[in-house]
Structures are given as structure tokens and as C-alpha cells.
Design a protein around this motif. Structure first.
Motif, PDB file in Angstrom:
ATOM      1  N   ALA A   1      32.117  -9.164  -2.246  1.00  0.00           N
ATOM      2  CA  ALA A   1      33.036  -8.426  -1.373  1.00  0.00           C
ATOM      3  C   ALA A   1      33.088  -6.961  -1.801  1.00  0.00           C
ATOM      4  CB  ALA A   1      34.428  -9.048  -1.422  1.00  0.00           C
ATOM      5  N   TYR A   2      32.961  -6.730  -3.118  1.00  0.00           N
ATOM      6  CA  TYR A   2      32.973  -5.374  -3.677  1.00  0.00           C
ATOM      7  C   TYR A   2      31.899  -5.245  -4.738  1.00  0.00           C
ATOM      8  CZ  TYR A   2      37.455  -4.934  -1.362  1.00  0.00           C
ATOM      9  OH  TYR A   2      38.442  -4.903  -0.415  1.00  0.00           O
ATOM     10  N   ARG A   3      31.131  -4.157  -4.640  1.00  0.00           N
ATOM     11  CA  ARG A   3      30.138  -3.790  -5.653  1.00  0.00           C
ATOM     12  C   ARG A   3      30.553  -2.425  -6.187  1.00  0.00           C
ATOM     13  NH1 ARG A   3      25.147  -6.177  -5.892  1.00  0.00           N
ATOM     14  NH2 ARG A   3      24.138  -4.168  -6.265  1.00  0.00           N
ATOM     15  N   LEU A   4      31.073  -2.418  -7.398  1.00  0.00           N
ATOM     16  CA  LEU A   4      31.609  -1.201  -7.994  1.00  0.00           C
ATOM     17  C   LEU A   4      30.640  -0.660  -9.042  1.00  0.00           C
ATOM     18  CD1 LEU A   4      35.211  -2.624  -8.376  1.00  0.00           C
ATOM     19  CD2 LEU A   4      34.369  -1.091  -6.572  1.00  0.00           C
ATOM     20  N   ILE A   5      30.448   0.624  -9.059  1.00  0.00           N
ATOM     21  CA  ILE A   5      29.478   1.255  -9.953  1.00  0.00           C
ATOM     22  C   ILE A   5      29.959   1.242 -11.401  1.00  0.00           C
ATOM     23  CG2 ILE A   5      28.311   3.428 -10.508  1.00  0.00           C
ATOM     24  CD1 ILE A   5      28.480   4.017  -7.427  1.00  0.00           C
ATOM     25  N   THR A   6      31.219   1.566 -11.622  1.00  0.00           N
ATOM     26  CA  THR A   6      31.753   1.704 -12.974  1.00  0.00           C
ATOM     27  C   THR A   6      31.855   0.344 -13.666  1.00  0.00           C
ATOM     28  OG1 THR A   6      33.011   3.633 -12.264  1.00  0.00           O
ATOM     29  CG2 THR A   6      33.693   2.586 -14.321  1.00  0.00           C
ATOM     30  N   PRO A   7      31.315   0.221 -14.891  1.00  0.00           N
ATOM     31  CA  PRO A   7      31.428  -1.044 -15.637  1.00  0.00           C
ATOM     32  C   PRO A   7      32.781  -1.134 -16.339  1.00  0.00           C
ATOM     33  CG  PRO A   7      30.059   0.491 -16.860  1.00  0.00           C
ATOM     34  CD  PRO A   7      30.453   1.177 -15.578  1.00  0.00           C
ATOM     35  N   ALA A   8      33.756  -1.676 -15.622  1.00  0.00           N
ATOM     36  CA  ALA A   8      35.128  -1.814 -16.144  1.00  0.00           C
ATOM     37  C   ALA A   8      35.799  -2.941 -15.371  1.00  0.00           C
ATOM     38  CB  ALA A   8      35.890  -0.509 -15.965  1.00  0.00           C
ATOM     39  N   SER A   9      37.057  -3.210 -15.727  1.00  0.00           N
ATOM     40  CA  SER A   9      37.798  -4.228 -14.972  1.00  0.00           C
ATOM     41  C   SER A   9      37.837  -3.805 -13.501  1.00  0.00           C
ATOM     42  CB  SER A   9      39.211  -4.373 -15.525  1.00  0.00           C
ATOM     43  OG  SER A   9      39.919  -3.167 -15.336  1.00  0.00           O
ATOM     44  N   PRO A  10      37.905  -4.768 -12.593  1.00  0.00           N
ATOM     45  CA  PRO A  10      37.866  -4.417 -11.173  1.00  0.00           C
ATOM     46  C   PRO A  10      38.891  -3.355 -10.763  1.00  0.00           C
ATOM     47  CG  PRO A  10      37.545  -6.756 -11.399  1.00  0.00           C
ATOM     48  CD  PRO A  10      37.891  -6.233 -12.773  1.00  0.00           C
ATOM     49  N   HIS A  11      40.132  -3.467 -11.253  1.00  0.00           N
ATOM     50  CA  HIS A  11      41.140  -2.498 -10.827  1.00  0.00           C
ATOM     51  C   HIS A  11      40.790  -1.090 -11.295  1.00  0.00           C
ATOM     52  CE1 HIS A  11      42.737  -2.492 -14.909  1.00  0.00           C
ATOM     53  NE2 HIS A  11      43.623  -1.591 -14.548  1.00  0.00           N
ATOM     54  N   LEU A  12      40.302  -0.947 -12.513  1.00  0.00           N
ATOM     55  CA  LEU A  12      39.955   0.367 -13.045  1.00  0.00           C
ATOM     56  C   LEU A  12      38.669   0.894 -12.414  1.00  0.00           C
ATOM     57  CD1 LEU A  12      40.638   2.648 -14.986  1.00  0.00           C
ATOM     58  CD2 LEU A  12      39.424   1.383 -16.780  1.00  0.00           C
ATOM     59  N   ALA A  13      37.659   0.047 -12.293  1.00  0.00           N
ATOM     60  CA  ALA A  13      36.409   0.459 -11.657  1.00  0.00           C
ATOM     61  C   ALA A  13      36.656   0.922 -10.223  1.00  0.00           C
ATOM     62  CB  ALA A  13      35.401  -0.685 -11.686  1.00  0.00           C
TER      63      ALA A  13
ATOM     64  N   GLU B   1      39.440   2.155  -8.962  1.00  0.00           N
ATOM     65  CA  GLU B   1      40.133   3.447  -8.997  1.00  0.00           C
ATOM     66  C   GLU B   1      39.163   4.581  -9.299  1.00  0.00           C
ATOM     67  OE1 GLU B   1      43.471   3.190 -11.673  1.00  0.00           O
ATOM     68  OE2 GLU B   1      44.405   1.595 -10.492  1.00  0.00           O
ATOM     69  N   ILE B   2      38.305   4.396 -10.284  1.00  0.00           N
ATOM     70  CA  ILE B   2      37.335   5.434 -10.657  1.00  0.00           C
ATOM     71  C   ILE B   2      36.336   5.675  -9.530  1.00  0.00           C
ATOM     72  CG2 ILE B   2      35.420   5.956 -12.225  1.00  0.00           C
ATOM     73  CD1 ILE B   2      37.092   4.505 -14.426  1.00  0.00           C
ATOM     74  N   ASP B   3      35.903   4.595  -8.868  1.00  0.00           N
ATOM     75  CA  ASP B   3      34.911   4.704  -7.798  1.00  0.00           C
ATOM     76  C   ASP B   3      35.528   5.104  -6.457  1.00  0.00           C
ATOM     77  OD1 ASP B   3      33.217   3.817  -9.777  1.00  0.00           O
ATOM     78  OD2 ASP B   3      32.672   1.934  -8.785  1.00  0.00           O
ATOM     79  N   GLY B   4      36.846   5.216  -6.389  1.00  0.00           N
ATOM     80  CA  GLY B   4      37.509   5.593  -5.139  1.00  0.00           C
ATOM     81  C   GLY B   4      37.511   4.496  -4.095  1.00  0.00           C
ATOM     82  N   VAL B   5      37.607   3.256  -4.546  1.00  0.00           N
ATOM     83  CA  VAL B   5      37.594   2.093  -3.644  1.00  0.00           C
ATOM     84  C   VAL B   5      38.961   1.415  -3.686  1.00  0.00           C
ATOM     85  CG1 VAL B   5      36.576  -0.189  -3.265  1.00  0.00           C
ATOM     86  CG2 VAL B   5      35.130   1.724  -3.981  1.00  0.00           C
ATOM     87  N   ASN B   6      39.445   1.004  -2.530  1.00  0.00           N
ATOM     88  CA  ASN B   6      40.700   0.254  -2.440  1.00  0.00           C
ATOM     89  C   ASN B   6      40.368  -1.223  -2.258  1.00  0.00           C
ATOM     90  OD1 ASN B   6      43.480  -0.260  -2.215  1.00  0.00           O
ATOM     91  ND2 ASN B   6      43.339  -0.174   0.018  1.00  0.00           N
ATOM     92  N   ILE B   7      40.701  -2.041  -3.241  1.00  0.00           N
ATOM     93  CA  ILE B   7      40.430  -3.480  -3.143  1.00  0.00           C
ATOM     94  C   ILE B   7      41.503  -4.123  -2.276  1.00  0.00           C
ATOM     95  CG2 ILE B   7      40.325  -5.658  -4.414  1.00  0.00           C
ATOM     96  CD1 ILE B   7      39.046  -4.132  -6.717  1.00  0.00           C
ATOM     97  N   GLU B   8      41.077  -4.707  -1.176  1.00  0.00           N
ATOM     98  CA  GLU B   8      41.966  -5.399  -0.239  1.00  0.00           C
ATOM     99  C   GLU B   8      41.903  -6.887  -0.557  1.00  0.00           C
ATOM    100  OE1 GLU B   8      43.414  -3.943   2.699  1.00  0.00           O
ATOM    101  OE2 GLU B   8      42.702  -1.920   2.265  1.00  0.00           O
ATOM    102  N   LEU B   9      43.013  -7.469  -0.949  1.00  0.00           N
ATOM    103  CA  LEU B   9      43.033  -8.874  -1.373  1.00  0.00           C
ATOM    104  C   LEU B   9      42.593  -9.830  -0.266  1.00  0.00           C
ATOM    105  CD1 LEU B   9      46.242  -8.926  -3.589  1.00  0.00           C
ATOM    106  CD2 LEU B   9      43.849  -8.685  -4.294  1.00  0.00           C
ATOM    107  N   GLU B  10      42.819  -9.456   0.991  1.00  0.00           N
ATOM    108  CA  GLU B  10      42.430 -10.317   2.109  1.00  0.00           C
ATOM    109  C   GLU B  10      40.922 -10.518   2.166  1.00  0.00           C
ATOM    110  OE1 GLU B  10      44.116  -7.174   2.881  1.00  0.00           O
ATOM    111  OE2 GLU B  10      45.886  -8.233   2.177  1.00  0.00           O
ATOM    112  N   THR B  11      40.142  -9.554   1.650  1.00  0.00           N
ATOM    113  CA  THR B  11      38.680  -9.682   1.683  1.00  0.00           C
ATOM    114  C   THR B  11      38.175 -10.590   0.566  1.00  0.00           C
ATOM    115  OG1 THR B  11      38.317  -7.745   0.291  1.00  0.00           O
ATOM    116  CG2 THR B  11      38.409  -7.376   2.669  1.00  0.00           C
ATOM    117  N   LEU B  12      39.065 -11.027  -0.306  1.00  0.00           N
ATOM    118  CA  LEU B  12      38.682 -11.871  -1.432  1.00  0.00           C
ATOM    119  C   LEU B  12      38.962 -13.347  -1.177  1.00  0.00           C
ATOM    120  CD1 LEU B  12      39.855  -9.568  -4.349  1.00  0.00           C
ATOM    121  CD2 LEU B  12      37.564  -9.800  -3.359  1.00  0.00           C
ATOM    122  N   THR B  13      38.890 -13.748   0.058  1.00  0.00           N
ATOM    123  CA  THR B  13      39.031 -15.157   0.415  1.00  0.00           C
ATOM    124  C   THR B  13      37.656 -15.814   0.299  1.00  0.00           C
ATOM    125  OG1 THR B  13      40.825 -14.657   1.932  1.00  0.00           O
ATOM    126  CG2 THR B  13      39.699 -16.762   2.250  1.00  0.00           C
ATOM    127  N   PRO B  14      37.534 -16.863  -0.505  1.00  0.00           N
ATOM    128  CA  PRO B  14      36.217 -17.483  -0.691  1.00  0.00           C
ATOM    129  C   PRO B  14      35.647 -18.035   0.608  1.00  0.00           C
ATOM    130  CG  PRO B  14      37.771 -18.265  -2.345  1.00  0.00           C
ATOM    131  CD  PRO B  14      38.566 -17.500  -1.327  1.00  0.00           C
TER     132      PRO B  14
END
Length: 129
Positions: free
Chosen positions: A59-71, A73-86
């Protein structure tokens, strides 16, 4: 139906290898909802190479190697929980880091796992302490 979440006590614990083995043994598709750190082989690429099972796109491919929330934020991406439905059907889901890793500033992976109601397998080191 084969449907499991694989998490761990921390990062580098062997979740991806375990997920690949489980996916291959059961012939089950694999999904990593959030991949952070794209410099090296990703977990989805490793599972595809090792297990030869269908891979659901992250659902998300983040460039920064860090925890999802920090990566995010650094990458300028807003993680939407609704997109994380399996995805429906048979599925091996792999979290990032440990069960208590933040996905957002207010949501941990453990919160998502509880919401999903999928059995969770915890990978841990074989050490005392």
C-alpha cells in the motif's frame, strides 16, 4: 483458509524468511502493507525470490529506512489507515519491525492487527532477557 499476520519482537528478527517459508509451504500469497527503505532488496522481492508465491503490491513504499510513521513524515507521505485493509482470501501479511512499531503517530501495528482479526504469529530471538 490460510490467513496469518507475521510480526516480531523487533526488526531483523527473521520475519521475512519465516513469511517466505510459510507462504511457500502453504502456497499462500504474501502482502507487506508498508515497505520502508528501498535501497536494498525489499521484503516483497525477497519473498518472491525465495517462495515463488503471488505478491500483493504494498500500500505504501517509503524511501526512508525507518519506522513507517517516521519514514512517511520524512518522505512527505500521509498514511491513510483505510488503505491498510488486507486483501481478501488466503494471505500471509508481514508487518514492519515489531508489533509495537508506530504506523502513524496514533496507531501501532498491534492496533491494526487487532482491527484485522487475523491470527498473529510472533517471531522472536532465541535468547534470554
Amino acid at each position: 483458509m490460510t490467513r496469518f499476520v507475521v510480526t516480531g519482537t523487533d526488526t531483523g528478527i527473521g520475519k521475512t524468511i519465516f513469511s517466505a517459508a510459510l507462504a511457500q509451504a502453504t502456497g499462500t500469497p504474501y502482502w507487506k502493507p508498508i515497505q520502508s527503505g528501498l535501497e536494498e532488496e525489499t521484503d516483497s522481492e525477497a519473498v518472491a525470490r525465495l517462495a515463488g508465491v503471488p505478491i500483493r503490491p504494498e500500500a505504501y513504499r517509503l524511501i526512508t529506512p525507518a519506522s513507517p510513521h517516521l519514514a512517511a513524515e520524512i518522505d512527505g507521505v500521509n498514511i491513510e489507515l483505510e488503505t491498510l485493509t488486507p486483501p481478501t482470501g488466503n494471505l500471509i501479511v508481514e508487518g514492519a519491525g515489531g508489533a509495537l512499531v508506530p504506523v502513524t503517530r496514533t496507531t501501532l501495528y498491534a492496533d491494526l492487527f487487532a482491527r484485522w482479526q487475523i491470527p498473529v504469529i510472533v517471531c522472536a530471538r532465541t535468547a534470554l532477557g
